[in-house]
Design an enzyme around this catalytic site. Structure first.
Site, short mmCIF file in Angstrom:
data_model
loop_
_atom_site.label_atom_id
_atom_site.label_comp_id
_atom_site.label_asym_id
_atom_site.label_seq_id
_atom_site.Cartn_x
_atom_site.Cartn_y
_atom_site.Cartn_z
N GLY A 24 -1.01 -2.37 6.08
CA GLY A 24 -2.34 -2.01 5.63
C GLY A 24 -3.10 -3.15 5.00
N VAL A 28 2.11 -10.56 8.35
CA VAL A 28 3.10 -11.54 7.91
C VAL A 28 3.55 -12.33 9.13
CG1 VAL A 28 5.31 -11.92 6.77
CG2 VAL A 28 3.87 -10.00 6.07
N ASP A 144 4.36 -0.93 -6.99
CA ASP A 144 4.51 -0.34 -5.66
C ASP A 144 5.93 -0.52 -5.15
OD1 ASP A 144 3.77 1.01 -3.36
OD2 ASP A 144 2.96 -0.78 -2.37
#
Length: 768
Positions: A24, A28, A144
């Site tokens: 989101g 990478v 998170d």
């Protein structure tokens, strides 16, 4: 966002190789750090959209720099190392260590959502608790924590990823939320009750999320495994979780208690901090040792993660109904319309997308703007754009060359890149970025195979092409010029290397600033080269200043800071200040062991230099003890024939000689030389160093005729590979002359000494 890894360079330094994940917040990429020659991971965040006004964008950029600096300052073996950060063409990026392993979400998927073996779960719990204890003591909250953000490497090490990213994502608007909330939204399955309610969160929120992660690892499903996000959030806030042992009876009792304590609704009821959590895990582990590895069994369907699509309606929750007469619990407005999403995987499993499946950087090419030299538009009669299948084939072959390089098969990689470069020049033109990227790789493989002169020619060709196309101050041009300086140093042409480093540094300081990582890297290289020019005091002062700047910008134990402190120690040794060098090397070794682990290559390299320093101080007995331990560790980690294992054995042999144990020293040198010749080749610098050590041992044993043969072999090989005027070649010729003296052949020795002196004078006056 980057489109193709084989041609895209971030800030002239990080060459993107292939896409390894997309989520989101961005992508990478597996990449190579061209300055240090190491593999890294580059996380490119999504570009800021036009809906953001310039003032908001400026705030976000500053926030990104602040969060990235915080992440880069974290130095713990359980935290992913952040090497660098910045912005390239409007894309914010982070450069991190490249991890080889699987995240916990992938491990669960590999295991078909069955729970992980109990010993593995407890081991992961202990390692993550240690990493959280460190970060929480720095005042940093992850926000998170979930299985997809925790990696288990191939050697069993567990690392937490993405510190600071969740909060940054909240600010930029990548996460599921409405504005005017003060919450970093994670995946609902791992959110703490205070995070759900919009209250201020602290380290105890991370502990709750970690409890959810451990629950899933141990049972195969999160504590509130429901299809409706609204019901999940209410479960976190109002429903007591089912004890893990009810789902899986073989879980230890201490683990069951720990997980339930972590999942307490109120923060004050959870463990006080991660340090306390770690102590409880260690104590429970000691009291309940696992006698055998757990073999996962098929679990009942209700323990497996469901894959149903999220319901369309959001005003009604599934599962338990509220008790009669009890009002329906309310949730913040931002929860309306939420979908469950994936549990462990967050944005879904990482998609392995080969670079040749992505569109765009081949064919028509427009260089990036920003004060760089424009390219004259192609006339109508210019070379037509090649068919896509031709370009795709070339990209695939280019990537094959990169793969060969990753395997250390540099000769084969060079052959592939050379062929691709020729075909790209034919179909795209000599100055096309793809052609120059292949030429760059040719130069890189040449420098890795001991052919610095050929590498310099190739790099020069790339630099000229990039300067024509992009301008002399473009970061891509500066990157290749810095590589030219490096191979000039390999060739012993340190004065020219100094001039090139100085010119690149002037541009970097003017365009990027004195504290930019690329500027500091260039200053580091300049300090290194100054020591090779014999300007040791200048080298020491510059390296010391760079180390201080890196400590200020990145933190005192950041790997780049420690690399420069390593150089400070080297220069101290060259200045004869061995006690200071020894102390600095020891500090670097200890810091690396804490941050990277005792078996990390950088830690082992610093330990090797500690041995060198001990030997120089006449403390050969201590050096021998250190080298024996280092050889054992190197052989265990890398294997007995690894070049670094052999380097440690070489150090052992040298110190045997210092103790007068020449028969043992000679036997060690011969053994190491034979393995090096087999593994590295007869003309490899390390092989020649071992052959010289054989000559030294023969000389000390009075076998001067044999020593002369060995010295001449080394000198001839160095002259053939490095050139007659290279310092290493001249040193070998001096060895040869000394040996002639010992044999009574004075006239030949004097003639050779004079030849060496003439060549050194020629080098000093620049006539090489």
């Amino acid at each position: 966002m980057p489109e193709s890894g084989d041609t895209r360079l971030i800030q002239g330094r990080y060459q993107l190789l292939d896409l390894i994940g997309r989520g989101g917040m961005g992508e990478v990429w597996r990449a190579r750090d061209e300055s240090l020659g190491r593999r890294v991971a580059v996380k490119c965040l999504k570009p800021l959209g036009p809906q953001h006004d310039p003032g908001f964008t400026r705030v976000l950029r500053e926030r990104f720099r602040r969060e990235a600096r915080v992440a880069a300052a974290l130095q713990h073996r359980g935290i992913t190392v952040v090497h660098d950060f910045g912005e390239s063409d409007g894309v914010l990026y982070l450069v991190m260590e490249l991890l080889e392993g699987r995240n916990l979400s992938q491990l669960l998927e590999d295991n078909q959502q069955h729970p992980l073996p109990v010993p593995d779960v407890v081991d992961i719990a202990e390692q993550v608790a240690s990493a959280l204890a460190y970060t929480h003591e720095q005042g940093i909250v992850h926000r998170d924590l979930k299985p997809a953000n925790i990696m288990r490497l191939v050697d069993g090490t567990v690392k937490i990823c993405d510190f600071g990213i969740a909060r940054l994502g909240h600010d930029i608007g990548f996460t599921s939320r409405l504005t005017n909330t003060n919450i970093a939204m994670g995946t609902p399955h791992y959110m703490s009750p205070e995070q759900i309610s919009g209250a201020e969160v602290d380290q105890r929120s991370d502990l709750y999320s970690f409890g959810c992660v451990l629950y899933e690892l141990a049972t195969g499903a999160p504590p509130f495994d429901l299809d409706d996000a609204w019901a999940i959030l209410v479960g976190h806030r109002d429903t007591e979780p089912e004890p893990p042992r009810r789902r899986r009876g073989e879980l230890p009792e201490f683990f069951d208690r720990i997980v339930l304590d972590l999942l307490a609704k109120h923060p004050d009821q959870r463990p006080g901090d991660a340090r306390e959590l770690g102590r409880r895990i260690a104590a429970g582990r000691g009291a309940h040792p696992n006698r055998a590895t757990y073999v996962p069994t098929v679990v009942s369907p209700h323990l497996r993660r469901t894959q149903h699509p999220p319901p369309e309606r959001s005003g009604e929750r599934s599962g338990e109904r509220p008790a009669p007469g009890r009002p329906e619990p309310s949730l913040p407005s931002w929860t309306r319309g939420m979908t469950t999403g994936h549990k462990a995987t967050g944005a879904g499993p990482l998609r392995l997308t080969p670079p040749d499946a992505a569109a765009g950087l081949t064919g028509e090419w427009i260089p990036r703007a920003g004060g760089r030299r424009p390219v004259v538009p192609r006339p109508a009669t210019a070379r037509p754009t090649p068919p896509p299948d031709v370009l795709a084939t070339l990209v695939s072959r280019h990537n094959a060359g990169l793969s060969l390089g990753r395997l250390g098969r540099w000769t084969e990689a060079g052959e592939v890149h050379r062929a691709v470069a020729a075909e790209r020049e034919h179909v795209l033109g000599a100055d096309h970025p793809d052609t120059l990227a292949s030429r760059y790789e040719v130069g890189f493989t040449l420098s890795r195979t001991g052919r610095p002169a050929d590498a310099l020619r190739e790099y020069t060709r790339v630099a000229e092409g990039r300067e024509r196309a992009l301008g002399g101050e473009h970061t891509d041009t500066l990157a290749v010029r810095q590589e030219m300086a490096y191979v000039l140093g390999q060739l012993g042409r340190h004065f020219e290397a100094h001039q090139m480093y100085t010119s690149v540094l002037a541009v970097r300081e003017r365009t990027a600033g004195p504290d930019h990582p690329d500027t500091l890297r260039c200053r580091h290289n300049l300090a290194f080269n100054l020591s090779r020019l014999g300007r040791l005091e200048d080298s020491y002062r510059l390296a010391r200043d760079v180390a201080a700047a890196r400590a200020r910008v990145l933190g005192p134990t950041h790997p780049d800071t420690l690399v420069t402190r390593y150089e400070v120690a080297y220069t101290l040794g060259q200045l004869g200040r061995w006690p200071e060098a020894l102390q600095t090397y020891r500090e670097v070794a200890e810091a690396r062991a804490r941050a990277l682990g005792a078996d990390h290559p950088d830690t082992l390299a610093a330990r090797y230099e500690v041995g060198i320093s001990l030997g120089r101080l006449g403390r050969s007995a201590e050096a021998l003890e250190l080298y024996r331990a280092l050889i054992e560790d190197r052989a265990r980690v890398n294997g007995p024939a690894d070049p670094e294992t052999l380097r440690a054995r070489h150090g052992l042999g040298v110190n045997l000689g210092r103790q007068g144990r020449w028969e043992e020293a000679l036997a060690e040198a011969r053994d190491v030389c034979a393995v090096r010749e087999r593994v590295l080749g007869a003309d490899h610098p390390d092989t020649l160093v071992s052959r010289r050590e054989i000559a030294v041992g023969l000389g000390w044993l009075g076998r001067w005729a044999d020593a002369l043969t060995a010295y001449r072999h080394v000198a001839a090989a160095r002259e053939r590979v490095l050139g007659a005027g290279h310092p290493d070649t001249l040193a070998s010729r001096n060895d040869e002359a000394h040996c002639l003296e010992q044999l009574g052949r004075g006239a030949e020795a004097v003639a050779l000494y004079r030849r060496v002196a003439a060549l050194r004078q020629q080098r000093a006056t620049g006539g090489h």
